[in-house]
Design an enzyme around this catalytic site. Structure first.
Site, PDB file in Angstrom:
ATOM      1  CB  CYS A  16      -0.843   0.084   1.277  1.00 39.08           C
ATOM      2  SG  CYS A  16      -2.137  -1.165   1.391  1.00 39.08           S
ATOM      3  NE  ARG A  60       4.451   1.282  -1.146  1.00 33.74           N
ATOM      4  CZ  ARG A  60       5.450   0.458  -0.839  1.00 33.74           C
ATOM      5  NH1 ARG A  60       6.518   0.439  -1.594  1.00 33.74           N
ATOM      6  NH2 ARG A  60       5.389  -0.315   0.216  1.00 33.74           N
ATOM      7  CD1 TRP A 105      -1.876  -5.686  -2.711  1.00 32.50           C
ATOM      8  CD2 TRP A 105      -2.541  -4.749  -4.619  1.00 32.50           C
ATOM      9  NE1 TRP A 105      -1.906  -6.659  -3.672  1.00 32.50           N
ATOM     10  CE2 TRP A 105      -2.306  -6.123  -4.855  1.00 32.50           C
ATOM     11  CE3 TRP A 105      -2.977  -3.945  -5.676  1.00 32.50           C
ATOM     12  CZ2 TRP A 105      -2.492  -6.705  -6.108  1.00 32.50           C
ATOM     13  CZ3 TRP A 105      -3.151  -4.542  -6.908  1.00 32.50           C
ATOM     14  CH2 TRP A 105      -2.912  -5.902  -7.113  1.00 32.50           C
ATOM     15  CG  ASN A 142       2.767  -0.744   3.269  1.00 34.44           C
ATOM     16  OD1 ASN A 142       3.919  -0.466   3.010  1.00 34.44           O
ATOM     17  ND2 ASN A 142       2.219  -1.851   2.841  1.00 34.44           N
ATOM     18  N   GLY A 143       0.778  -2.918   5.378  1.00 37.34           N
ATOM     19  CA  GLY A 143       1.266  -4.155   5.996  1.00 37.34           C
ATOM     20  C   GLY A 143       0.110  -5.031   6.452  1.00 37.34           C
ATOM     21  CD  GLU A 177       7.212 -19.289 -14.313  1.00 33.22           C
ATOM     22  OE1 GLU A 177       6.366 -19.776 -15.074  1.00 33.22           O
ATOM     23  OE2 GLU A 177       7.267 -18.070 -14.057  1.00 33.22           O
ATOM     24  CE  LYS A 188       8.180 -15.314 -16.210  1.00 33.37           C
ATOM     25  NZ  LYS A 188       7.109 -15.919 -15.481  1.00 33.37           N
ATOM     26  CD  GLU A 193       6.692 -13.979 -19.571  1.00 33.95           C
ATOM     27  OE1 GLU A 193       5.650 -13.377 -19.834  1.00 33.95           O
ATOM     28  OE2 GLU A 193       6.834 -14.637 -18.521  1.00 33.95           O
ATOM     29  CG  HIS A 224      10.633 -40.834 -25.905  1.00 34.05           C
ATOM     30  ND1 HIS A 224      10.649 -42.164 -26.242  1.00 34.05           N
ATOM     31  CD2 HIS A 224      10.883 -40.786 -24.576  1.00 34.05           C
ATOM     32  CE1 HIS A 224      10.870 -42.897 -25.161  1.00 34.05           C
ATOM     33  NE2 HIS A 224      11.018 -42.077 -24.133  1.00 34.05           N
ATOM     34  CE  LYS A 264       1.421  -8.653 -13.885  1.00 33.17           C
ATOM     35  NZ  LYS A 264       2.422  -9.744 -13.881  1.00 33.17           N
TER      36      LYS A 264
HETATM   37  C1  F6R Z   1       3.954 -14.990 -17.541  1.00 32.19           C
HETATM   38  C2  F6R Z   1       2.678 -14.449 -17.112  1.00 32.19           C
HETATM   39  C3  F6R Z   1       1.448 -15.046 -17.681  1.00 32.19           C
HETATM   40  C4  F6R Z   1       0.349 -15.131 -16.607  1.00 32.19           C
HETATM   41  C5  F6R Z   1      -0.975 -15.606 -17.222  1.00 32.19           C
HETATM   42  C6  F6R Z   1      -2.040 -15.787 -16.173  1.00 32.19           C
HETATM   43  O1  F6R Z   1       5.007 -14.342 -16.890  1.00 32.19           O
HETATM   44  O2  F6R Z   1       2.615 -13.537 -16.341  1.00 32.19           O
HETATM   45  O3  F6R Z   1       1.691 -16.296 -18.239  1.00 32.19           O
HETATM   46  O4  F6R Z   1       0.783 -16.016 -15.615  1.00 32.19           O
HETATM   47  O5  F6R Z   1      -1.399 -14.675 -18.172  1.00 32.19           O
HETATM   48  O6  F6R Z   1      -2.297 -14.609 -15.520  1.00 32.19           O
HETATM   49  P1  F6R Z   1      -3.056 -14.597 -14.134  1.00 32.19           P
HETATM   50  O7  F6R Z   1      -2.186 -15.292 -13.144  1.00 32.19           O
HETATM   51  O8  F6R Z   1      -3.241 -13.155 -13.827  1.00 32.19           O
HETATM   52  O9  F6R Z   1      -4.338 -15.332 -14.329  1.00 32.19           O
END
Ligand code: F6R
Length: 609
Positions: A2, A27, A74, A100-101, A482, A486, A489, A505, A604
């Site tokens: 926050c 934040r 938040w 905040n916390g 994962e 990373k 992307e 295979h 995002k």
């Molecule tokens: C990768 C990434 C995406 C999200 C995916 C799901 O770094 O951020 O693959 O994980 O779009 O998003 P959420 O978790 O918001 O449903």
């Protein structure tokens, strides 16, 4: 997370409060509010929504006065709403606080205060602080704040104001940031430097336990014991944008470094003090309820899906209930076999991913019980699910998910241990052993983050390769997925993760001289098998970077380089091994001059199918 601000001076407080909160909106941004003393009363204005909603609300009647505090929220305890927004007040409205916390013992404090006649207006943990201050006040504002601090457990940065002492603000912190900006005839308080940088570059960085009494022309700082503290002025020499990222070049790097705190917060209040059990206040499940499930689905997208794969392993291993993991966009269209003996767990950082939301609705329609694991309080997924466990990672701004993933892993682990506790599938001794190790994880992530130089070197050396392979077995395979996500992307390198035993295979045909292979080898029961697979790729002249536990002295004999993470139980090690992979992706993207926080073609929050 926050953002909090405070002003005491000779000018109007509100313009600074709003300006400061604007700089702190990264934040948290689900509600906002300010409180200003007008010479007679403290006027509180707050509203759900982004800061823009507060600004709109204040149009034409901005609170007048030269002392005030503000907050951008938040949500953690209590969904975003007008009444859960900060600042919070006691019964009389004479004491006002922004926080905040997380106050871990707020439930018991709230019960005691209600018995004493205090009336609560919100569902937040913060409101107990205002009532506690009212309860403990006997004429000395600072002494009452100190009494409050003795009674609250958890993490906080706090600013208090009192109608009885309107010329001062009192602030303090534990495990959350707080700075004081030194002005001329005015002083500023904020969670973070961006809020004050336009007004002053002279600051005091407040340490845990310090209490500051801030007036317009003086700042009096004492330690926990009440002894005066002499502080050095910290002169800020960053620009405002760098300050918002806490001095990090990108939000992604900042968020990678926030993981120890995010994980600690997510665990806080959920692990019994004696490490004997996991407490999930939000669930209140019993054996009969758990026994009613014949099957669990864990459904998610992207990084959250990768976390779900780890979750499957945890639940099957520790609770012995069959788990199926599904990609949300597949799940909803493939007529999954679901009835009232099914539990569907959806995992989503944003809580808004449309495929995950649709999968959740479909599950409900078919009669399943539903549970959401999400980072955003009051999000669509949180509202739709029967029950919710929140990860407390704070806002994740970078498109590439990092701290959301590690907090999802921690949550999946705690959920499995919680279920195991109810079903009696893990012995008390093993529970204690695992939860004791769980407590070490935040510090071990910090340790892992310190060892960054070799990763930077690998990123430079291999950052221009067009193909990278990740291999591992069991939990290492889930982390490999994962790591490869990373890398692709944010650095646009073609990366593939394979279950190490599956390489031969087909994919082994792609392994030629110089191709980098990142091999995770932390799981004992498949260690020798993974080693054989590593030898297979080495025999094709691949360059192998091994990821191993600190107690492994074997792997380095077979690979070109090795990155070690601190020793922990092999169930928990994915929370550590993913960290060098996140850093590798980050530095590879830097080597290739990619836009780390905003990778091409991605957003995002994916609210379209
Ligand atoms: C990768 C990434 C995406 C999200 C995916 C799901 O770094 O951020 O693959 O994980 O779009 O998003 P959420 O978790 O918001 O449903």
């Amino acid at each position: 997370m926050c953002g909090i601000v405070g002003y005491v001076g000779t000018k109007q407080a509100a313009p600074f409060l709003i300006e400061g909160l604007t700089k702190l909106e990264y934040r948290g941004y689900d509600s906002a509010g300010i409180a200003v003393f007008d010479g007679e009363t403290i006027n509180v204005e707050k509203t759900v929504g982004r800061l823009a909603a507060l600004k709109e609300k204040l149009e034409g009647h901005v609170p007048v006065g030269c002392v005030g505090i503000g907050h951008t929220r938040w949500a953690t305890h209590g969904r975003p709403s007008d009444r859960n927004s900060h600042p919070h007040t006691d019964c009389s409205g004479d004491f006002v606080v922004v926080h905040n916390g997380i106050i871990e013992n707020y439930m018991s404090l709230k019960e005691q205060l209600i018995k004493k006649g205090h009336e609560f207006k919100s569902e937040t943990d913060t409101e107990v602080i205002a009532h506690l201050l009212e309860e403990l006040y006997t004429g000395d504002f600072e002494a009452a704040v100190r009494e409050v601090l003795k009674r609250i457990d958890g993490s906080y940065s706090l600013v208090f104001m009192s109608k009885n002492d309107p010329d001062k603000l009192i602030c303090t912190k534990k495990d959350n940031p707080l700075v004081i900006g030194l002005g001329d005839g005015e002083n500023f308080i904020a969670s973070d430097i961006p809020a004050i940088i336009a007004r002053t570059r002279k600051t005091y960085i407040i340490n845990d336990g310090e209490v500051a009494v801030v007036k317009k022309d003086s700042i009096w700082i004492t330690n926990r014991e009440g002894q005066p503290v002499t502080k050095k002025i910290f002169e800020v020499n960053w620009n405002a944008e760098a300050a918002e990222k806490g001095g990090y070049e990108h939000f992604m790097l900042k968020e990678i470094h926030e993981q120890p705190k995010a994980v600690r917060e997510t665990m806080s209040a959920r692990v019994a003090k004696d490490n004997s059990a996991i407490i999930m206040e939000e669930l209140k499940w019993n054996k009969e309820y758990l026994d009613s499930f014949q099957k669990i689905f864990v459904v998610a997208c992207g990084t959250a899906y990768n976390a779900a794969l780890v979750g499957k392993y945890y639940i099957e291993k520790l609770v012995r209930i069959p788990v199926e993991v599904d990609i949300a966009s597949e799940f909803r269209y493939r007529s999954p076999i679901i009835d009232d003996r099914t539990l569907t767990i959806v995992v989503s950082q944003s809580g808004e991913t449309s495929d995950t939301l649709a999968a959740l609705k479909e599950s409900k329609r078919l009669g399943a019980k539903t549970l959401a694991i999400t980072n955003v309080v009051g999000s669509s997924i949180a509202r739709e699910a029967d029950q919710v466990i929140y990860t407390w990672a704070g806002p994740e701004i970078a498109v590439a998910s990092t701290k959301a993933y590690t907090t999802q892993l921690i949550t999946m682990f705690m959920l499995a241990m919680y279920m195991a506790g109810i079903k009696g599938t893990v012995t008390p001794e093993r529970t204690k052993e695992l939860l004791t190790q769980l407590h070490q994880i935040p510090a071990q992530i910090s340790e892992t983050l310190e060892d960054v130089e070799p990763i930077k070197t690998f990123a430079k050396e291999y950052g221009f390769n067009e193909d990278v392979f990740f291999i591992g077995r069991s939990l290492d395979y889930a982390v490999a997925l994962e790591g490869s996500l990373k890398l692709k992307e944010i650095s646009y390198i073609h990366a593939e993760a394979y279950a190490a035993g599956e390489l031969k295979h087909g994919t082994l045909a792609l392994i030629i001289e110089g191709v980098p292979v990142i091999a995770l080898a932390t799981q004992k029961n498949v260690y020798e098998k993974t080693l054989s697979n590593i030898k297979e790729v080495k025999a094709r002249d691949a360059v192998v970077i091994g990821i191993a536990s600190a107690n492994d002295s074997e792997l380095e004999k077979y690979v070109d380089h090795v990155i070690k993470v601190p020793e922990t139980d092999e169930l928990l090690i994915p929370i550590l091994t993913v960290v060098p992979l996140q850093l590798l992706a980050y530095y590879a993207a830097i080597t290739r001059q990619c836009d780390v926080d905003k990778p091409r073609n991605l957003a995002k929050s994916v609210t379209v199918e």
